[in-house]
Motif scaffolding. Structure first.
Motif, PDB file in Angstrom:
ATOM      1  N   GLY B 113      42.214 -88.487  20.631  1.00  0.00           N
ATOM      2  CA  GLY B 113      43.609 -88.391  20.229  1.00  0.00           C
ATOM      3  C   GLY B 113      43.974 -86.949  19.928  1.00  0.00           C
ATOM      4  O   GLY B 113      43.358 -86.019  20.466  1.00  0.00           O
ATOM      5  N   ALA B 114      44.993 -86.764  19.096  1.00  0.00           N
ATOM      6  CA  ALA B 114      45.466 -85.406  18.787  1.00  0.00           C
ATOM      7  C   ALA B 114      45.503 -85.219  17.280  1.00  0.00           C
ATOM      8  O   ALA B 114      45.556 -86.191  16.520  1.00  0.00           O
ATOM      9  CB  ALA B 114      46.850 -85.204  19.371  1.00  0.00           C
ATOM     10  N   VAL B 115      45.501 -83.958  16.873  1.00  0.00           N
ATOM     11  CA  VAL B 115      45.519 -83.666  15.447  1.00  0.00           C
ATOM     12  C   VAL B 115      46.498 -82.520  15.199  1.00  0.00           C
ATOM     13  O   VAL B 115      46.632 -81.616  16.034  1.00  0.00           O
ATOM     14  CB  VAL B 115      44.091 -83.341  14.931  1.00  0.00           C
ATOM     15  N   ALA B 116      47.205 -82.556  14.070  1.00  0.00           N
ATOM     16  CA  ALA B 116      48.152 -81.492  13.717  1.00  0.00           C
ATOM     17  C   ALA B 116      48.145 -81.323  12.204  1.00  0.00           C
ATOM     18  O   ALA B 116      47.975 -82.292  11.473  1.00  0.00           O
ATOM     19  CB  ALA B 116      49.542 -81.853  14.214  1.00  0.00           C
ATOM     20  N   PRO B 117      48.344 -80.084  11.745  1.00  0.00           N
ATOM     21  CA  PRO B 117      48.326 -79.842  10.304  1.00  0.00           C
ATOM     22  C   PRO B 117      49.724 -80.030   9.710  1.00  0.00           C
ATOM     23  O   PRO B 117      50.726 -79.969  10.438  1.00  0.00           O
ATOM     24  CB  PRO B 117      47.906 -78.378  10.218  1.00  0.00           C
ATOM     25  N   GLU B 144      52.963 -80.723  16.843  1.00  0.00           N
ATOM     26  CA  GLU B 144      53.684 -81.851  16.256  1.00  0.00           C
ATOM     27  C   GLU B 144      54.027 -82.958  17.264  1.00  0.00           C
ATOM     28  O   GLU B 144      53.849 -84.156  16.945  1.00  0.00           O
ATOM     29  CB  GLU B 144      54.961 -81.352  15.556  1.00  0.00           C
ATOM     30  N   PRO B 145      54.505 -82.614  18.465  1.00  0.00           N
ATOM     31  CA  PRO B 145      54.850 -83.703  19.408  1.00  0.00           C
ATOM     32  C   PRO B 145      53.673 -84.606  19.747  1.00  0.00           C
ATOM     33  O   PRO B 145      53.863 -85.747  20.166  1.00  0.00           O
ATOM     34  CB  PRO B 145      55.339 -82.950  20.649  1.00  0.00           C
ATOM     35  N   ASP B 146      52.430 -84.088  19.565  1.00  0.00           N
ATOM     36  CA  ASP B 146      51.253 -84.911  19.891  1.00  0.00           C
ATOM     37  C   ASP B 146      50.956 -85.951  18.805  1.00  0.00           C
ATOM     38  O   ASP B 146      50.219 -86.905  19.050  1.00  0.00           O
ATOM     39  CB  ASP B 146      50.016 -84.012  20.059  1.00  0.00           C
ATOM     40  N   VAL B 147      51.480 -85.732  17.608  1.00  0.00           N
ATOM     41  CA  VAL B 147      51.123 -86.658  16.522  1.00  0.00           C
ATOM     42  C   VAL B 147      52.315 -87.409  15.934  1.00  0.00           C
ATOM     43  O   VAL B 147      52.125 -88.336  15.141  1.00  0.00           O
ATOM     44  CB  VAL B 147      50.386 -85.931  15.369  1.00  0.00           C
ATOM     45  N   SER B 148      53.520 -86.987  16.249  1.00  0.00           N
ATOM     46  CA  SER B 148      54.663 -87.723  15.698  1.00  0.00           C
ATOM     47  C   SER B 148      55.808 -87.760  16.703  1.00  0.00           C
ATOM     48  O   SER B 148      55.743 -87.131  17.753  1.00  0.00           O
ATOM     49  CB  SER B 148      55.140 -87.081  14.393  1.00  0.00           C
ATOM     50  N   ARG B 238      47.068 -84.511  10.293  1.00  0.00           N
ATOM     51  CA  ARG B 238      47.528 -85.811  10.777  1.00  0.00           C
ATOM     52  C   ARG B 238      46.942 -86.084  12.159  1.00  0.00           C
ATOM     53  O   ARG B 238      46.996 -85.220  13.039  1.00  0.00           O
ATOM     54  CB  ARG B 238      49.059 -85.848  10.820  1.00  0.00           C
ATOM     55  N   VAL B 239      46.381 -87.254  12.326  1.00  0.00           N
ATOM     56  CA  VAL B 239      45.709 -87.591  13.583  1.00  0.00           C
ATOM     57  C   VAL B 239      46.441 -88.752  14.240  1.00  0.00           C
ATOM     58  O   VAL B 239      46.801 -89.715  13.571  1.00  0.00           O
ATOM     59  CB  VAL B 239      44.231 -87.995  13.329  1.00  0.00           C
ATOM     60  N   LYS B 240      46.663 -88.582  15.516  1.00  0.00           N
ATOM     61  CA  LYS B 240      47.204 -89.721  16.276  1.00  0.00           C
ATOM     62  C   LYS B 240      46.113 -90.181  17.237  1.00  0.00           C
ATOM     63  O   LYS B 240      45.710 -89.426  18.134  1.00  0.00           O
ATOM     64  CB  LYS B 240      48.446 -89.310  17.046  1.00  0.00           C
ATOM     65  N   ALA B 241      45.621 -91.390  17.022  1.00  0.00           N
ATOM     66  CA  ALA B 241      44.539 -91.898  17.878  1.00  0.00           C
ATOM     67  C   ALA B 241      45.130 -92.508  19.143  1.00  0.00           C
ATOM     68  O   ALA B 241      46.226 -93.070  19.104  1.00  0.00           O
ATOM     69  CB  ALA B 241      43.741 -92.946  17.115  1.00  0.00           C
ATOM     70  N   ARG B 242      44.367 -92.362  20.241  1.00  0.00           N
ATOM     71  CA  ARG B 242      44.873 -92.961  21.497  1.00  0.00           C
ATOM     72  C   ARG B 242      44.939 -94.482  21.364  1.00  0.00           C
ATOM     73  O   ARG B 242      45.866 -95.114  21.825  1.00  0.00           O
ATOM     74  CB  ARG B 242      43.957 -92.557  22.660  1.00  0.00           C
TER      75      ARG B 242
END
Lengths: 225, 415
Positions: B113-117, B144-148, B238-242
């Motif tokens: 997935g992706a991660v952003a601070p 940011e677009p990768d996680v929210s 913040r992590v967005k998992a696939r």
């Protein structure tokens, strides 16, 4: 003539606070090809005896042997199978299934037995109706036929599986004179030479009883000599 | 016995067709039960899924914060292994995640997935003499677009506009409205730490959820760090998992590798998810109750038919039909009513669900929306299974009674 049905020590007592004896110890035989009339006053136990011979009821004591087969130890399913294969019934009231046509009513025992395919069942049902003068009524429902016609359909149904024994309970009790004569003649013809069927008829009708090879008079649940 | 089935079916069909009106009452009873069950399940699970989706979309799948599961051990504890030490001054730890970019680089090596601070700060936004409380989030516009979904929620301007001026700020639509600020206006942001800076409004975001839109504002990480007084530190990764459902496992690994507390969305909303389980239990109980009530209709009809058919049963049994065949005839009749009701109920359920999905609801707290409906085969299967089981049970008892009839009792009493 050899015995098709043998009843020995047959008793039927209805349980209750005051037990009622319907059949009080009867020994009797029905021979192959015989036309036997069971007669007697109302309430004497004629019909009860017929039901025991036809395996519709279970004796309190004694044994009924049909075609060499003792029946007292048979379970309900085996008794039903024996009825289906060996016996045919005609009742005072035709007891046809009201939603089914005459042809379908006659076919019912054959379909239950499952020995013939659908075409053969249809053909035999039709032939039986024709032989009883009902060829034109095959597709009529019971409520579209007269009492005599219905009773003849019931006879055709009783003959459907080519039973060895036909049991008839007051078969003419609800018919007019002409229909009675027809039914008597049909039943009598069943026991003719070559047919091999036995017929046991419970009747009050002297004309029908007079056609029998033998009479068995029942009084108070016992054979009256 | 297999040869008996055509006969059983034929008699059963004749019985129920000859009582068409009664049969249709039973069929409609089952159909309404199944239809409402399907519709209820579609709405309940649809709203639940929609809620979870909004929850998952609006929040990170995994939130890595500087908290610890266990309080950190003091240096004296580590050195002396004493049971209790008195009189020592505890070491003061700076709040925040240290070296966030190094941690992110390490995570990106394996993270599915992706991660952003992000940096959070409470602040007051002053514009035209009016103070409005806001929750400031410092973000990295590239990550940011990768996680929210923030980038898709920008109405006017863009996320990259944060780079346009030294202190740029994106205001939530409700917040901008409350403050009366527009794009290009300069607002003063005063953080809880007392630090204040002037920022230019470069974009307006609109999440569609009133609480978010009226409270949120976004700035660059660095700006937020200045406001929060924590240069070089971030509050949260913040992590967005696939795969959303893998969030718990991924969080567990992040926690093991970084030492920071990683909270999956499931853990964060454990209470809500168990409330959903409870809600589902209640829903299926109600649905089963509806179907049970419908099955009473079937029971009534089969009971009536067996009662009316007492003589026919005696005839069949006198001819030589075994009891189990008689029993099956009436169970099959019940099943026929059940199957017809089921088919009609499925159609009814689908149409009612579809109809409900067309109704638009307006809420002061959210944008206009339609009822979220789910068309899940499992709803149809469960309603079908319960309806059929109820039909079989409804038919079984009258059928057993019918099969137990002694033909001689009926024949003796016939007139």
């Amino acid at each position: 003539m050899s015995a098709l049905v043998e009843a020995r020590g047959l008793r039927r007592v209805l349980d209750g606070e005051v037990p009622t004896t319907l059949i009080g110890g009867i020994d009797m035989d029905v021979n192959g090809g015989e036309f036997l009339a069971i007669t007697g006053p109302s309430g004497s136990g004629k019909s009860s005896l017929l039901y025991l011979l036809g395996l519709l009821d279970v004796p309190s004591a004694g044994e009924v042997t049909i075609d060499g087969r003792a029946t007292s130890k048979l379970d309900e399913t085996a008794r039903a199978r024996l009825r289906l294969e060996t016996l045919g019934f005609v009742f005072q009231f035709h007891f046809l299934l009201p939603e089914f046509s005459a042809l379908e009513n006659v076919a019912l025992p054959m379909r239950a037995l499952g020995r013939l395919n659908n075409d053969a069942i249809r053909l035999r049902s039709h032939d039986l109706l024709v032989s009883l003068g009902l060829g034109d009524h095959a597709h009529k429902r019971p409520d579209q036929m007269s009492g005599g016609q219905r009773q003849r359909v019931a006879i055709a149904r009783a003959l459907a599986n080519d039973p060895k024994l036909v049991l008839a309970d007051e078969p003419t009790g609800n018919l007019d004179t002409a229909s009675t004569a027809q039914v008597i003649s049909i039943l009598r013809a069943m026991c003719g030479p070559g047919s091999g069927k036995s017929v046991v008829v419970v009747t009050h009708d002297p004309a029908l009883a007079a056609q029998a090879d033998r009479r068995l008079n029942i009084v108070d649940g016992k054979v009256s000599v | 016995m297999s040869g008996m089935w055509p006969l059983i079916l034929s008699i059963a069909r004749t019985h129920i067709l000859s009582r068409l009106r009664q049969t249709m009452v039973g069929v409609f009873g089952v159909a309404i039960g199944v239809g409402f069950s399907v519709m209820m399940a579609s709405i309940m699970e649809g709203s639940q899924d929609d809620f979870v989706r909004q929850l998952v979309d609006s929040l990170p799948h995994i939130s890595v914060t500087d908290e610890r599961r266990e309080p950190p051990r003091q240096p004296a504890d580590q050195v002396f292994e004493a049971a209790e030490i008195h009189g020592l001054t505890t070491k003061q730890l700076r709040p925040g995640i240290k070296n966030p970019y190094a941690i992110m680089a390490a995570l990106e090596g394996w993270l599915p997935g992706a991660v952003a601070p992000s940096v959070q700060a409470k602040a007051v936004i002053r514009f035209a003499g009016r103070d409005t409380a806001a929750s400031i989030t410092g973000i990295d516009p590239k990550r940011e677009p990768d996680v929210s979904k923030l980038s898709t929620q920008i109405r006017d301007g863009s996320l990259d506009a944060l780079y346009k001026s030294s202190n740029a700020i994106i205001l939530g639509s409700g917040l901008a409205k409350k403050a009366g600020a527009r794009i290009g206006n300069s607002v003063v942001v005063t953080a809880g730490t007392g630090r204040a800076l002037s920022a230019t409004v470069v974009a307006i975001s609109h999440a569609g959820v009133t609480q978010i839109d009226e409270n949120s504002a976004y700035v660059l990480i660095k700006t937020a760090q200045i406001l929060a007084g924590q240069t070089g530190l971030v509050n949260e990764l913040r992590v967005k998992a696939r795969d959303v459902m893998q969030a718990r496992a991924v969080a567990s690994r992040i926690e093991a590798e970084t030492g920071y507390k990683a909270t999956s969305w499931q853990e964060a909303h454990e209470d809500l998810l168990s409330a959903f389980q409870m809600r589902n239990f209640i829903m299926y109980t109600v649905v089963s109750a509806i179907l049970m009530v419908a099955s009473f209709g079937t029971y009534n009809i089969i009971s009536t038919i067996t009662h009316e058919k007492t003589r026919d049963i005696a005839i069949m049994k006198s001819l030589g039909f075994p009891s189990y065949v008689v029993r099956r005839i009436f169970v099959v009749e019940s099943m026929m009513i059940g199957v017809m009701g089921l088919a009609l109920g499925w159609l009814l359920g689908y149409l009612m669900s579809y109809g409900m999905a067309q109704i638009e609801f307006k809420s002061p707290f959210m944008d206009a929306t339609r009822l979220p409906i789910i068309y899940a085969p499992s709803h149809y299967a469960i309603a079908g299974a319960v309806a059929l089981t109820a039909s079989v049970i409804a038919g079984f008892f009258p059928a057993r009674k019918a099969a137990a009839l002694q033909p001689v009792d009926i024949i003796r009493g016939a007139s």
